[in-house]
Structures are given as structure tokens and as C-alpha cells.
Design an enzyme around this catalytic site. Sequence first.
Site, PDB file in Angstrom:
ATOM      1  N   LYS A 186      -8.503 -20.732   7.711  1.00  0.00           N
ATOM      2  CA  LYS A 186      -9.215 -19.255   7.884  1.00  0.00           C
ATOM      3  C   LYS A 186     -10.457 -19.437   7.012  1.00  0.00           C
ATOM      4  O   LYS A 186     -10.481 -19.586   5.781  1.00  0.00           O
ATOM      5  CB  LYS A 186      -8.254 -18.389   7.184  1.00  0.00           C
ATOM      6  N   ARG A 210     -12.557  -4.743   8.556  1.00  0.00           N
ATOM      7  CA  ARG A 210     -12.471  -4.321   7.343  1.00  0.00           C
ATOM      8  C   ARG A 210     -12.643  -2.825   7.475  1.00  0.00           C
ATOM      9  O   ARG A 210     -11.746  -1.966   6.739  1.00  0.00           O
ATOM     10  CB  ARG A 210     -13.712  -4.662   6.603  1.00  0.00           C
ATOM     11  N   GLU A 236      -5.904 -28.866   4.979  1.00  0.00           N
ATOM     12  CA  GLU A 236      -4.943 -27.352   4.760  1.00  0.00           C
ATOM     13  C   GLU A 236      -3.832 -27.601   6.012  1.00  0.00           C
ATOM     14  O   GLU A 236      -2.824 -27.187   5.522  1.00  0.00           O
ATOM     15  CB  GLU A 236      -6.187 -26.264   5.025  1.00  0.00           C
ATOM     16  N   LYS A 243      -9.000 -19.499  12.263  1.00  0.00           N
ATOM     17  CA  LYS A 243      -9.714 -18.282  12.565  1.00  0.00           C
ATOM     18  C   LYS A 243     -11.073 -18.290  11.878  1.00  0.00           C
ATOM     19  O   LYS A 243     -11.009 -18.594  10.778  1.00  0.00           O
ATOM     20  CB  LYS A 243      -8.474 -17.239  11.866  1.00  0.00           C
TER      21      LYS A 243
HETATM   22  C1  PBG Z   1      -6.688 -10.677   5.913  1.00  0.00           C
HETATM   23  C2  PBG Z   1      -6.924 -10.399   7.343  1.00  0.00           C
HETATM   24  C3  PBG Z   1      -8.391 -10.463   7.894  1.00  0.00           C
HETATM   25  C4  PBG Z   1      -8.206 -10.622   8.938  1.00  0.00           C
HETATM   26  C5  PBG Z   1      -6.933 -10.666   9.347  1.00  0.00           C
HETATM   27  N1  PBG Z   1      -6.110 -10.827   8.374  1.00  0.00           N
HETATM   28  C6  PBG Z   1      -9.765 -10.194   7.140  1.00  0.00           C
HETATM   29  C7  PBG Z   1     -10.188 -10.861   5.957  1.00  0.00           C
HETATM   30  O1  PBG Z   1      -9.791 -11.919   5.786  1.00  0.00           O
HETATM   31  O2  PBG Z   1     -10.997 -10.427   5.424  1.00  0.00           O
HETATM   32  C8  PBG Z   1      -9.164 -10.597  10.142  1.00  0.00           C
HETATM   33  C9  PBG Z   1      -8.986 -10.184  11.506  1.00  0.00           C
HETATM   34  C10 PBG Z   1     -10.152  -9.935  12.332  1.00  0.00           C
HETATM   35  O3  PBG Z   1     -11.423  -9.849  11.954  1.00  0.00           O
HETATM   36  O4  PBG Z   1     -10.039  -9.460  13.485  1.00  0.00           O
HETATM   37  N2  PBG Z   1      -5.379 -10.109   5.777  1.00  0.00           N
END
Ligand code: PBG
Length: 326
Positions: free
Chosen positions: A199, A209, A236, A251
Amino acid sequence: MSYPDIRPRRLRRTPALRRLVEETRVSPAELVLPLFLKEGLTEPRPISSLPGVVQHSRESLRKAAHEAVSAGVGGLMLFGVPESGNKDETGSAGLDPEGILNVGIRDLIAEVGDDTVVMSDLCLDEFTSHGHCGVLAKDGSVDNDATLEIYAEMAVAQAAAGAHMVGPSGMMDGQIGVIRKALDKAGYSDTSVLAYSAKYAGAFYGPFREAVESTLEGDRRQYQQDPPNLREALREVDLDVAEGADIVMVKPALAYLDVIAAIRDRVTVPVAAYQVSGEYAMVEAAAANGWIDRDRVIIESLTSIKRAGAQITLTYWATEVAQKLR
Ligand code: PBG
């Protein structure tokens, strides 16, 4: 003038020929719909930077889940958004059986049962007052090991609420192993773990957000990955598989197709990708301006993510695409 002996164009001549030789075909069962449940809402509330996506009320969540399952969507990934008064330093509402995420998991299970795979976000950022994915040490950094203890409890709470699969997205070292052990010890050895293994701390999460009313100031670069790095993603993934991940995920998706492909070559567990909020918002914004053909771009992006090697894709378009494919 010499003419070509071999003509690849022959197989592109008609729709029937193209269909016959199509190498990658997206289908509803591989799509997972992320859903946001906001505590205290009586009506769904639009998210301005994610046109077409809403913060759900408990009632509208059940409807959306039903609709997704009817369309053949493969899974649902639930995010809980507590009322701001229910956020604290340690994210305790995430552990509370009556916290909004655990309530939502029970609602989804009551609505769709085993007709799809109910997944839950296992992270603290929606629940902490500071918006970080873990608890803070005295110096303000995210305390990895103290966070792991909370994740272990959170995993058990989500499994107890009925989640089929938990999705740890906080990028703490050792999180998969700790969660796996906690689930097994509590009698939830059948609850599976979708690891957000690679990620990246990029800029594609902006609209998310807003969706979860994040209070984060600063960034997550001390725990999420640096976008230039591919080998680090493999490290990872190796760790997550060794710790017991059932599925590994990359992601964002479209900007990281090389990472998806490399991971696909390396592991034997299923590989997933998350087409994140910024990817969705860019397409919707360009389409709203009439600059791109929305439907074709959506299917082209999903096809490319699959072609790169993702067997499962989380996308906010899951229900719509599944309905169109049927
Ligand atoms: C954190 C989380 C995030 C997303 C999914 N889980 C945001 C981040 O890491 O800041 C982002 C998903 C998206 O942008 O569609 N729990």
C-alpha cells in the site's frame, strides 16, 4: 514491394473474432464494492469528490448490499465512519461491538449472509482523533507494536460481528501474523485475511479522506510504502504470505500495474488490487467534462488491472459494472 505473409489483423476483423481471442474478460464475481457507513445518518449523504458514492445510513447500506449481491458482485468491503465525538486517541470505537463498523458488519451479514464475501477494513484511521492508522508514541510517531495489540482485538471483534474476511490496511510490521494468531486463538480460524501488502503512500487517496472524514494532518509515509519502490513491495508480500495472508493486495491499482504483475509472478495466493478513490474521481471528473468516454474508460481500466495480474479488484464501480456485464 513485398506483402506480409503473416497478418495479425485477421483476428481483429469482426466483433466475433475479437471476442473469440479476447485474453482478459472482467466478470462480476471478481469485483468487490467498498462501502462507507456513517454513524447517525438517517439518509445517505453524497461525497462531493466521489460523485455517485455515498456515506450510507444503516438502512441504505443494506439496500446497497442487496443490490450489489443481486448484480453478482464478489464481495463487499465495509468502512465505518464514527460520529466525530466517538473518535479518541486510541480509536476505541473500532473495538466496541456497538461501534459503527461492527454494527455495520452485523447488518451486512443479516442482509446478505453467505451470498457474498463480507469484508471489513481493519485499521484505526477512521476511529482515531489524529487520523493515523495506529496509536501514537510520546514523540508523535505511530507506535507499531502498541498498534498491533489493538489490531488483534479489533480483528476478533470484527470476526465476532460476522466478517468473513478482515482487511488490515494500516501497514504495521507484523500485522498479519498478529491478527492471524489472535483470530485462531479466539476460535475464528475460518475468518480469512486480505492483506493490504503493498500500500503506497501516494496522492490517490484524497477523496477517500473526505468519505471517511479523515482528521489526518501530515501523511503516512512512515508506514505506507514509497511510490518509487517495487522490490520493497515484494518483501512486504513475502512477509505477509509467511505470516498467513490468504490474499495479498496492491493499492492503488492503475499506477502500480508493474507491482501487481511482479507479485502475481511471485506468489500462489490470490492477488487483489484496489482501484482507489483518486482513480475513480479522475475518471468521473473527466467524463463529467465530456473529455472521455466514461463507460469505456471504466472497463478498460478494470481490464488492464486484471491483465496485469489482479484476480480480484476493489472498485467503487463494482455494482454498476456487474450490472452492465450481466
Ligand atoms: C486506510 C485506508 C485508506 C484507503 C483505504 N483504507 C486511506 C489511506 O491509507 O490514507 C484508501 C481507499 C481509497 O482511496 O479509495 N484505512
